[in-house]
Scaffold this motif. Sequence first.
Motif, PDB file in Angstrom:
ATOM      1  N   PRO A  77       0.786  -1.242   0.000  1.00  0.00           N
ATOM      2  CA  PRO A  77       0.000   0.000   0.000  1.00  0.00           C
ATOM      3  C   PRO A  77       0.812   1.283   0.000  1.00  0.00           C
ATOM      4  CG  PRO A  77      -0.290  -1.206   2.066  1.00  0.00           C
ATOM      5  CD  PRO A  77       0.372  -2.128   1.103  1.00  0.00           C
ATOM      6  N   PHE A  78       2.002   1.267   0.586  1.00  0.00           N
ATOM      7  CA  PHE A  78       2.824   2.470   0.577  1.00  0.00           C
ATOM      8  C   PHE A  78       4.058   2.330  -0.316  1.00  0.00           C
ATOM      9  CE2 PHE A  78       0.208   2.761   4.347  1.00  0.00           C
ATOM     10  CZ  PHE A  78      -0.351   4.012   4.159  1.00  0.00           C
ATOM     11  N   GLY A  79       3.994   1.344  -1.213  1.00  0.00           N
ATOM     12  CA  GLY A  79       4.891   1.330  -2.355  1.00  0.00           C
ATOM     13  C   GLY A  79       6.222   0.637  -2.239  1.00  0.00           C
ATOM     14  N   SER A  80       6.462  -0.159  -1.180  1.00  0.00           N
ATOM     15  CA  SER A  80       7.758  -0.839  -1.121  1.00  0.00           C
ATOM     16  C   SER A  80       7.724  -2.053  -0.201  1.00  0.00           C
ATOM     17  CB  SER A  80       8.863   0.117  -0.649  1.00  0.00           C
ATOM     18  OG  SER A  80       8.936   0.165   0.762  1.00  0.00           O
ATOM     19  N   VAL A  81       8.811  -2.804  -0.267  1.00  0.00           N
ATOM     20  CA  VAL A  81       9.002  -3.976   0.581  1.00  0.00           C
ATOM     21  C   VAL A  81       8.994  -3.606   2.061  1.00  0.00           C
ATOM     22  CG1 VAL A  81      11.538  -3.828   0.556  1.00  0.00           C
ATOM     23  CG2 VAL A  81      10.432  -6.067   0.841  1.00  0.00           C
ATOM     24  N   LYS A  82       9.336  -2.359   2.375  1.00  0.00           N
ATOM     25  CA  LYS A  82       9.460  -1.939   3.766  1.00  0.00           C
ATOM     26  C   LYS A  82       8.119  -1.827   4.488  1.00  0.00           C
ATOM     27  CE  LYS A  82      13.954  -1.608   4.083  1.00  0.00           C
ATOM     28  NZ  LYS A  82      14.734  -2.452   5.029  1.00  0.00           N
ATOM     29  N   ASP A  83       7.013  -1.884   3.752  1.00  0.00           N
ATOM     30  CA  ASP A  83       5.705  -1.912   4.418  1.00  0.00           C
ATOM     31  C   ASP A  83       5.617  -3.081   5.387  1.00  0.00           C
ATOM     32  OD1 ASP A  83       5.176   0.117   2.591  1.00  0.00           O
ATOM     33  OD2 ASP A  83       3.161  -0.605   2.147  1.00  0.00           O
ATOM     34  N   ARG A  84       6.193  -4.205   4.981  1.00  0.00           N
ATOM     35  CA  ARG A  84       6.121  -5.410   5.818  1.00  0.00           C
ATOM     36  C   ARG A  84       6.844  -5.192   7.149  1.00  0.00           C
ATOM     37  NH1 ARG A  84       5.019 -10.241   2.365  1.00  0.00           N
ATOM     38  NH2 ARG A  84       5.153  -9.641   0.173  1.00  0.00           N
ATOM     39  N   ASN A  94      12.447   4.245   2.031  1.00  0.00           N
ATOM     40  CA  ASN A  94      11.260   3.388   2.019  1.00  0.00           C
ATOM     41  C   ASN A  94      10.730   3.039   3.400  1.00  0.00           C
ATOM     42  OD1 ASN A  94      10.867   3.235  -0.763  1.00  0.00           O
ATOM     43  ND2 ASN A  94      12.301   1.550  -1.000  1.00  0.00           N
ATOM     44  N   THR A  95      11.616   2.780   4.356  1.00  0.00           N
ATOM     45  CA  THR A  95      11.140   2.473   5.709  1.00  0.00           C
ATOM     46  C   THR A  95      10.410   3.680   6.285  1.00  0.00           C
ATOM     47  OG1 THR A  95      12.933   0.902   6.089  1.00  0.00           O
ATOM     48  CG2 THR A  95      11.793   1.750   8.031  1.00  0.00           C
ATOM     49  N   GLY A  96      10.934   4.859   6.010  1.00  0.00           N
ATOM     50  CA  GLY A  96      10.289   6.073   6.488  1.00  0.00           C
ATOM     51  C   GLY A  96       8.908   6.254   5.896  1.00  0.00           C
ATOM     52  N   ILE A  97       8.791   6.023   4.583  1.00  0.00           N
ATOM     53  CA  ILE A  97       7.489   6.137   3.927  1.00  0.00           C
ATOM     54  C   ILE A  97       6.504   5.130   4.522  1.00  0.00           C
ATOM     55  CG2 ILE A  97       6.249   5.781   1.751  1.00  0.00           C
ATOM     56  CD1 ILE A  97       8.742   6.924   0.317  1.00  0.00           C
ATOM     57  N   ALA A  98       6.975   3.899   4.705  1.00  0.00           N
ATOM     58  CA  ALA A  98       6.108   2.861   5.265  1.00  0.00           C
ATOM     59  C   ALA A  98       5.681   3.208   6.689  1.00  0.00           C
ATOM     60  CB  ALA A  98       6.824   1.514   5.236  1.00  0.00           C
ATOM     61  N   ASN A 128      15.972  -4.766  15.026  1.00  0.00           N
ATOM     62  CA  ASN A 128      14.668  -5.255  15.465  1.00  0.00           C
ATOM     63  C   ASN A 128      14.327  -6.608  14.836  1.00  0.00           C
ATOM     64  OD1 ASN A 128      11.877  -5.591  16.033  1.00  0.00           O
ATOM     65  ND2 ASN A 128      11.638  -3.373  16.213  1.00  0.00           N
ATOM     66  N   GLU A 129      14.119  -7.605  15.682  1.00  0.00           N
ATOM     67  CA  GLU A 129      13.824  -8.954  15.219  1.00  0.00           C
ATOM     68  C   GLU A 129      12.501  -9.024  14.448  1.00  0.00           C
ATOM     69  OE1 GLU A 129      15.196 -13.116  15.324  1.00  0.00           O
ATOM     70  OE2 GLU A 129      16.067 -11.109  15.454  1.00  0.00           O
ATOM     71  N   ALA A 130      11.602  -8.077  14.682  1.00  0.00           N
ATOM     72  CA  ALA A 130      10.339  -8.059  13.940  1.00  0.00           C
ATOM     73  C   ALA A 130      10.571  -7.804  12.457  1.00  0.00           C
ATOM     74  CB  ALA A 130       9.403  -6.997  14.525  1.00  0.00           C
ATOM     75  N   ASN A 131      11.654  -7.134  12.110  1.00  0.00           N
ATOM     76  CA  ASN A 131      12.035  -6.919  10.713  1.00  0.00           C
ATOM     77  C   ASN A 131      12.302  -8.268  10.037  1.00  0.00           C
ATOM     78  OD1 ASN A 131      13.206  -6.135   8.256  1.00  0.00           O
ATOM     79  ND2 ASN A 131      14.726  -4.793   9.194  1.00  0.00           N
ATOM     80  N   PHE A 132      13.038  -9.137  10.709  1.00  0.00           N
ATOM     81  CA  PHE A 132      13.277 -10.489  10.208  1.00  0.00           C
ATOM     82  C   PHE A 132      11.975 -11.284  10.114  1.00  0.00           C
ATOM     83  CE2 PHE A 132      13.548 -14.886  11.734  1.00  0.00           C
ATOM     84  CZ  PHE A 132      14.306 -15.480  10.726  1.00  0.00           C
ATOM     85  N   LEU A 133      11.175 -11.234  11.186  1.00  0.00           N
ATOM     86  CA  LEU A 133       9.949 -12.031  11.244  1.00  0.00           C
ATOM     87  C   LEU A 133       8.945 -11.638  10.171  1.00  0.00           C
ATOM     88  CD1 LEU A 133       9.446 -12.242  15.111  1.00  0.00           C
ATOM     89  CD2 LEU A 133      10.059 -14.117  13.564  1.00  0.00           C
ATOM     90  N   ALA A 134       8.932 -10.366   9.783  1.00  0.00           N
ATOM     91  CA  ALA A 134       8.018  -9.924   8.733  1.00  0.00           C
ATOM     92  C   ALA A 134       8.201 -10.749   7.470  1.00  0.00           C
ATOM     93  CB  ALA A 134       8.246  -8.439   8.432  1.00  0.00           C
TER      94      ALA A 134
END
Length: 334
Positions: free
Chosen positions: A39-46, A75-79, A155-161
């Motif tokens: 929805p916000f245009g990149s892989v970083k949404d996850r 991208n992380t900022g946009i997400a 952040n381990e949640a980045n991996f888990l996504a």
Amino acid sequence: MTTTDSNIDHKIGNTPLAELSSFSTNSIKFYAKLEFCNPFGSVKDRAAYWMIKDAEKRGILKKAKSAIIEPTSGNTGIALAGIARVLGYKVELVVPEKASEETKAILRKLGATLHETSDDLCPRVGAGTDQSIALAKAIAKPRPDIYYMPNQYENEANFLAHYESTGPEIWNQTRGKVTHFIAGCGTGGTITGTATYLKEQNKDVKIIAVQAQKNHLLQGLRNFEESAMPDLFKRRVGVVDEWITATNKESFDTVEMLSRKEKLLVGPSSGSVMSSMIKVAERLEKGVLVGIFADDGRKFKSLYLQQGVFTEGEYVKALENSKSLSGIEIISPH
């Protein structure tokens, strides 16, 4: 933007896997995981969504009280800004001056407060060397009651996504036939999360990590000779079977080629991934290659014109012709 709290979780992930028919042969198949369909245009949404929801579950992030602060090159900022706006949080972002003007315009339009640093395009992540991370921590430290810094680099949640979504999606979409997974490297969350899942399904899947050349212009990627590897990546770097270094020129050349041959207007890191996929395929007799196309080319007009990837007219035509843009919800900088 019409996304609401009640359906944001259903909009993130489940992105298309598109065959690149101009490159595929009878024995070697090329597939692109089109992450700009988030929805916000990149892989970083996850990663952004997983980090926010994890912080809410742990009571670190509280609505009507907390604010999110994060260092980011784009991208992380946009997400984070987009998802936080949907969920009702304020966001402050520390961005390098060299981030594209289009990216910074999108961030402001999403309501984020920006703090700019004179850092590199992709921030160094070694202790004491990254101005963006240092500034974000300096702002957050005095007010832990207000500020939450997800810190995508640890952040381990980045991996888990990616372990919980990207990996299973690719495995299911290829019906377990994927033989090679290729992804660009920044924080390491995408490649290690996806790769760990894929290797659990089939230990013979080859994982190719793409880093940028030194002194690069490839937003979202890093070169680990000039930048320290993030802790998140270090924890599982052993899943990588091969490293490829992508140059600015070959990445930009491939961006132009993808626009011409596949009607896909992609970001520079996708050009890096695609050029690496071509290199891998050249030495194979058969295989199913899947590459992460992290974002599309709408944030990079100024960079592409500056680097001679497209003329103004060519960029407009590529934008008009691009099938990468249909149905994607993203706030334009203009």
